[in-house]
Design a protein around this motif. Structure first.
Motif, PDB file in Angstrom:
ATOM      1  N   LYS A   1      -5.357  22.315  23.110  1.00  0.00           N
ATOM      2  CA  LYS A   1      -5.994  23.578  23.453  1.00  0.00           C
ATOM      3  C   LYS A   1      -6.831  24.087  22.288  1.00  0.00           C
ATOM      4  O   LYS A   1      -6.390  24.102  21.145  1.00  0.00           O
ATOM      5  N   GLY A   2      -8.055  24.478  22.595  1.00  0.00           N
ATOM      6  CA  GLY A   2      -8.953  24.973  21.559  1.00  0.00           C
ATOM      7  C   GLY A   2      -9.772  23.892  20.886  1.00  0.00           C
ATOM      8  O   GLY A   2     -10.727  24.194  20.159  1.00  0.00           O
ATOM      9  N   ARG A   3      -9.406  22.622  21.108  1.00  0.00           N
ATOM     10  CA  ARG A   3     -10.157  21.510  20.499  1.00  0.00           C
ATOM     11  C   ARG A   3     -10.855  20.650  21.541  1.00  0.00           C
ATOM     12  O   ARG A   3     -11.923  20.111  21.270  1.00  0.00           O
ATOM     13  N   PHE A   4     -10.241  20.490  22.715  1.00  0.00           N
ATOM     14  CA  PHE A   4     -10.788  19.649  23.771  1.00  0.00           C
ATOM     15  C   PHE A   4     -11.323  20.533  24.903  1.00  0.00           C
ATOM     16  O   PHE A   4     -10.765  21.597  25.188  1.00  0.00           O
ATOM     17  N   THR A   5     -12.372  20.043  25.561  1.00  0.00           N
ATOM     18  CA  THR A   5     -12.935  20.745  26.708  1.00  0.00           C
ATOM     19  C   THR A   5     -13.218  19.742  27.820  1.00  0.00           C
ATOM     20  O   THR A   5     -13.905  18.744  27.596  1.00  0.00           O
ATOM     21  N   ILE A   6     -12.697  20.036  29.004  1.00  0.00           N
ATOM     22  CA  ILE A   6     -12.966  19.201  30.167  1.00  0.00           C
ATOM     23  C   ILE A   6     -14.059  19.877  30.994  1.00  0.00           C
ATOM     24  O   ILE A   6     -14.121  21.109  31.093  1.00  0.00           O
ATOM     25  N   SER A   7     -14.911  19.056  31.593  1.00  0.00           N
ATOM     26  CA  SER A   7     -15.951  19.575  32.475  1.00  0.00           C
ATOM     27  C   SER A   7     -16.277  18.499  33.506  1.00  0.00           C
ATOM     28  O   SER A   7     -15.873  17.346  33.360  1.00  0.00           O
TER      29      SER A   7
ATOM     30  N   MET B   1     -14.089  16.150  22.824  1.00  0.00           N
ATOM     31  CA  MET B   1     -12.977  16.220  21.880  1.00  0.00           C
ATOM     32  C   MET B   1     -13.523  16.544  20.493  1.00  0.00           C
ATOM     33  O   MET B   1     -14.292  15.759  19.939  1.00  0.00           O
ATOM     34  N   ASN B   2     -13.138  17.683  19.971  1.00  0.00           N
ATOM     35  CA  ASN B   2     -13.565  18.127  18.649  1.00  0.00           C
ATOM     36  C   ASN B   2     -12.362  18.230  17.716  1.00  0.00           C
ATOM     37  O   ASN B   2     -11.217  18.253  18.158  1.00  0.00           O
ATOM     38  N   SER B   3     -12.645  18.306  16.423  1.00  0.00           N
ATOM     39  CA  SER B   3     -11.583  18.455  15.416  1.00  0.00           C
ATOM     40  C   SER B   3     -10.472  17.432  15.635  1.00  0.00           C
ATOM     41  O   SER B   3      -9.289  17.760  15.633  1.00  0.00           O
ATOM     42  N   LEU B   4     -10.863  16.199  15.814  1.00  0.00           N
ATOM     43  CA  LEU B   4      -9.896  15.156  16.124  1.00  0.00           C
ATOM     44  C   LEU B   4      -8.944  14.908  14.972  1.00  0.00           C
ATOM     45  O   LEU B   4      -9.313  15.016  13.790  1.00  0.00           O
ATOM     46  N   LYS B   5      -7.720  14.566  15.338  1.00  0.00           N
ATOM     47  CA  LYS B   5      -6.655  14.300  14.385  1.00  0.00           C
ATOM     48  C   LYS B   5      -6.138  12.879  14.593  1.00  0.00           C
ATOM     49  O   LYS B   5      -6.246  12.333  15.697  1.00  0.00           O
ATOM     50  N   PRO B   6      -5.521  12.297  13.585  1.00  0.00           N
ATOM     51  CA  PRO B   6      -4.926  10.957  13.780  1.00  0.00           C
ATOM     52  C   PRO B   6      -3.936  10.917  14.944  1.00  0.00           C
ATOM     53  O   PRO B   6      -3.832   9.888  15.626  1.00  0.00           O
ATOM     54  N   ASP B   7      -3.241  12.012  15.198  1.00  0.00           N
ATOM     55  CA  ASP B   7      -2.280  12.068  16.315  1.00  0.00           C
ATOM     56  C   ASP B   7      -2.965  11.988  17.671  1.00  0.00           C
ATOM     57  O   ASP B   7      -2.293  11.782  18.689  1.00  0.00           O
ATOM     58  N   ASP B   8      -4.276  12.144  17.716  1.00  0.00           N
ATOM     59  CA  ASP B   8      -5.011  12.005  18.977  1.00  0.00           C
ATOM     60  C   ASP B   8      -5.292  10.546  19.323  1.00  0.00           C
ATOM     61  O   ASP B   8      -5.809  10.252  20.399  1.00  0.00           O
ATOM     62  N   THR B   9      -4.982   9.642  18.425  1.00  0.00           N
ATOM     63  CA  THR B   9      -5.196   8.216  18.668  1.00  0.00           C
ATOM     64  C   THR B   9      -4.381   7.748  19.864  1.00  0.00           C
ATOM     65  O   THR B   9      -3.163   7.930  19.911  1.00  0.00           O
TER      66      THR B   9
END
Length: 124
Positions: free
Chosen positions: A65-71, A83-91
């Motif tokens: 929430k706050g980093r990803f946007t679906i459309s 997907m913005n502000s990606l983190k290693p945990d998003d792998t």
């Protein structure tokens, strides 16, 4: 029958961005709520986000929430995941899925059709 094909995955550094696309063919795209899920190695597939058939409602997992946007663009039979502000945990491998009952649900079992997935790798 709905055929889903994801694209846009890749390798990105932490803090970077990616946009995934999911192109649908077959039955009327607007008949389906569309979800994004992900699965990391050794973990269960988990809910990321869902968008209603019209695009008017969206729901997100707390972790994105706050980093990803679906459309979605129904005229193009396509759903997107920015997907913005990606983190290693998003792998993970990211999958799009279609729910013909339009439930806007986070439950994996309630989706009728799945794409083959696209790999997203976030390096630290």
């Amino acid at each position: 029958q709905v055929h889903l094909v994801e694209s846009g995955g890749g390798l990105v550094q932490a803090g970077g961005s990616l946009r995934l696309s999911c192109a649908a063919s077959g039955r009327t795209f607007s008949a389906y709520a569309m979800g994004w899920f992900r699965q990391a190695p050794g973990k269960e597939r988990e809910f990321v986000t869902v968008i209603s058939w019209s695009g008017s409602r969206t729901y997100y997992a707390d972790s994105v929430k706050g980093r990803f946007t679906i459309s979605r663009v129904n005229a193009k039979n396509t759903v997107y995941l920015q997907m913005n502000s990606l983190k290693p945990d998003d792998t993970a491998v990211y999958y799009c899925a279609a729910d013909g009952m339009r439930r806007n649900t986070p439950r994996v079992s309630e989706y009728d059709y799945w794409g083959q997935g696209t790999q997203v790798t976030v390096s630290s």
